[in-house]
Design a protein around this motif. Structure first.
Motif, mmCIF file in Angstrom:
data_model
loop_
_atom_site.group_PDB
_atom_site.id
_atom_site.type_symbol
_atom_site.label_atom_id
_atom_site.label_comp_id
_atom_site.label_asym_id
_atom_site.label_seq_id
_atom_site.Cartn_x
_atom_site.Cartn_y
_atom_site.Cartn_z
ATOM 1 N N HIS A 101 7.203 -23.609 10.447
ATOM 2 C CA HIS A 101 7.948 -23.189 9.254
ATOM 3 C C HIS A 101 8.747 -24.346 8.656
ATOM 4 O O HIS A 101 8.946 -24.405 7.438
ATOM 5 N N TYR A 105 7.863 -25.485 4.787
ATOM 6 C CA TYR A 105 8.860 -25.460 3.714
ATOM 7 C C TYR A 105 8.649 -26.622 2.752
ATOM 8 O O TYR A 105 8.691 -26.464 1.530
ATOM 9 N N ASP A 135 3.341 -14.625 4.991
ATOM 10 C CA ASP A 135 4.598 -14.741 5.728
ATOM 11 C C ASP A 135 5.140 -16.170 5.669
ATOM 12 O O ASP A 135 6.348 -16.380 5.554
ATOM 13 N N ARG A 138 6.487 -16.647 2.174
ATOM 14 C CA ARG A 138 7.722 -15.872 1.990
ATOM 15 C C ARG A 138 8.910 -16.572 2.661
ATOM 16 O O ARG A 138 10.005 -16.649 2.105
ATOM 17 N N GLU A 139 8.687 -17.110 3.870
ATOM 18 C CA GLU A 139 9.758 -17.796 4.582
ATOM 19 C C GLU A 139 10.154 -19.079 3.863
ATOM 20 O O GLU A 139 11.354 -19.412 3.788
ATOM 21 N N ARG A 141 10.004 -19.599 0.659
ATOM 22 C CA ARG A 141 10.779 -19.189 -0.513
ATOM 23 C C ARG A 141 12.185 -18.753 -0.109
ATOM 24 O O ARG A 141 13.169 -19.089 -0.777
ATOM 25 N N ARG A 142 12.285 -18.013 1.000
ATOM 26 C CA ARG A 142 13.608 -17.566 1.471
ATOM 27 C C ARG A 142 14.499 -18.762 1.781
ATOM 28 O O ARG A 142 15.694 -18.775 1.445
ATOM 29 N N ARG A 143 13.927 -19.775 2.406
ATOM 30 C CA ARG A 143 14.714 -20.962 2.744
ATOM 31 C C ARG A 143 15.175 -21.695 1.490
ATOM 32 O O ARG A 143 16.317 -22.166 1.436
ATOM 33 N N GLU A 145 15.741 -20.378 -1.426
ATOM 34 C CA GLU A 145 16.797 -19.566 -2.039
ATOM 35 C C GLU A 145 18.098 -19.679 -1.259
ATOM 36 O O GLU A 145 19.188 -19.681 -1.852
ATOM 37 N N LEU A 146 18.016 -19.763 0.066
ATOM 38 C CA LEU A 146 19.217 -19.891 0.887
ATOM 39 C C LEU A 146 19.934 -21.200 0.598
ATOM 40 O O LEU A 146 21.169 -21.224 0.452
#
Length: 257
Positions: A101, A105, A135, A138-139, A141-143, A145-146
């Motif tokens: 992951h 990223y 998945d 998605r991870e 993108r989540r990172r 955004e965080l």
């Protein structure tokens, strides 16, 4: 694919749908697929699984080198580490997912260069725990955004880390102090991550948190992103007719996004 496919690059989504096996090459890294799932990822911006395992002392460098020498050609380095008693299955899986992951990223970051796919290429680590392409995307993108939620200045991610000279700056946490000890105004977060043996994303998150707290400086001007230097044997993969077809399909899909 599900509605999450909108977060996946068109080429990756198609490769996942067809159950492809091979390596997807992008500007900032590569994704290895097996039967349409992501089994490994590498990026020049992220420490590899060897660094994550050896820098912290969990695995001796000699043990890693032996595994590569003995099992690399068979693409079973991970299995060798477990079977030889150097790592437990769970340890390998956790570290592998972290490295996957972390590199994904950067690999899935917006890019302007061509995307290529070479069928049939397998990674020397071997399969550990495949992850669905949706998945992984998605991870990533989540990172992203965080990071923006913590401190919306992405230029800090590639700039040398400079401690802020503020008399009223808050006290850094122990984890942050280890990072600050290596912040000499020349080392970037990526370099510091390798020296500490930490995932690059976690280091970026620490740097952004420290910038938000006033512990490190935020660049006043955009920083030019360094060109990712992929390994020559990866970057030199030739196109074949199947890849050319996928590229045309990708371009057509992206033209309608």
């Amino acid at each position: 694919m599900t509605s999450a496919a909108g977060a996946v690059s068109p080429m990756l989504a198609r490769l996942a749908d067809e159950g492809a096996t091979g390596v997807l090459v992008r500007d900032h890294g590569v994704l290895y697929l097996a039967d349409g799932q992501v089994v490994h990822a590498e990026s020049p911006a992220a420490p590899g699984i060897d660094v994550l395992l050896t820098a912290g002392g969990r695995l001796a460098r000699t043990g890693w080198d032996e595994a590569v020498q003995q099992a690399g050609a068979r693409r079973e380095v991970g299995r060798f580490l477990v079977d030889s008693g150097q790592l437990a299955d769970g340890e390998l899986e956790i570290c592998h997912l972290g490295a996957l992951h972390d590199a994904a990223y950067f690999t899935l970051a917006p890019a302007s260069g061509p995307t290529r796919f070479r069928y049939g290429v397998a990674h020397w680590l071997g399969r550990v725990r495949p992850v669905a392409a949706t998945d992984v995307a998605r991870e990533a993108r989540r990172r992203r955004e965080l990071l923006d939620a913590v401190w919306p200045y992405p230029e800090i991610d590639s700039a040398p880390v400079r401690p802020a000279a503020l008399p009223d700056a808050p006290v850094a946490a122990p984890r942050q102090r280890a990072l600050l000890a290596l912040a000499d105004g020349e080392r970037t977060p990526t370099v510091i991550a390798r020296l500490l043996g930490r995932p690059a994303f976690h280091t970026l998150l620490d740097v952004r948190r420290m910038a938000a707290a006033g512990l490190v400086e935020t660049p006043s001007a955009p920083v030019a992103e360094p060109t990712a230097q992929l390994p020559g044997w990866v970057a030199a993969f030739p196109d074949d007719p199947d890849v050319a077809l996928l590229r045309r399909l990708r371009d057509a899909l992206e033209a309608h996004l």
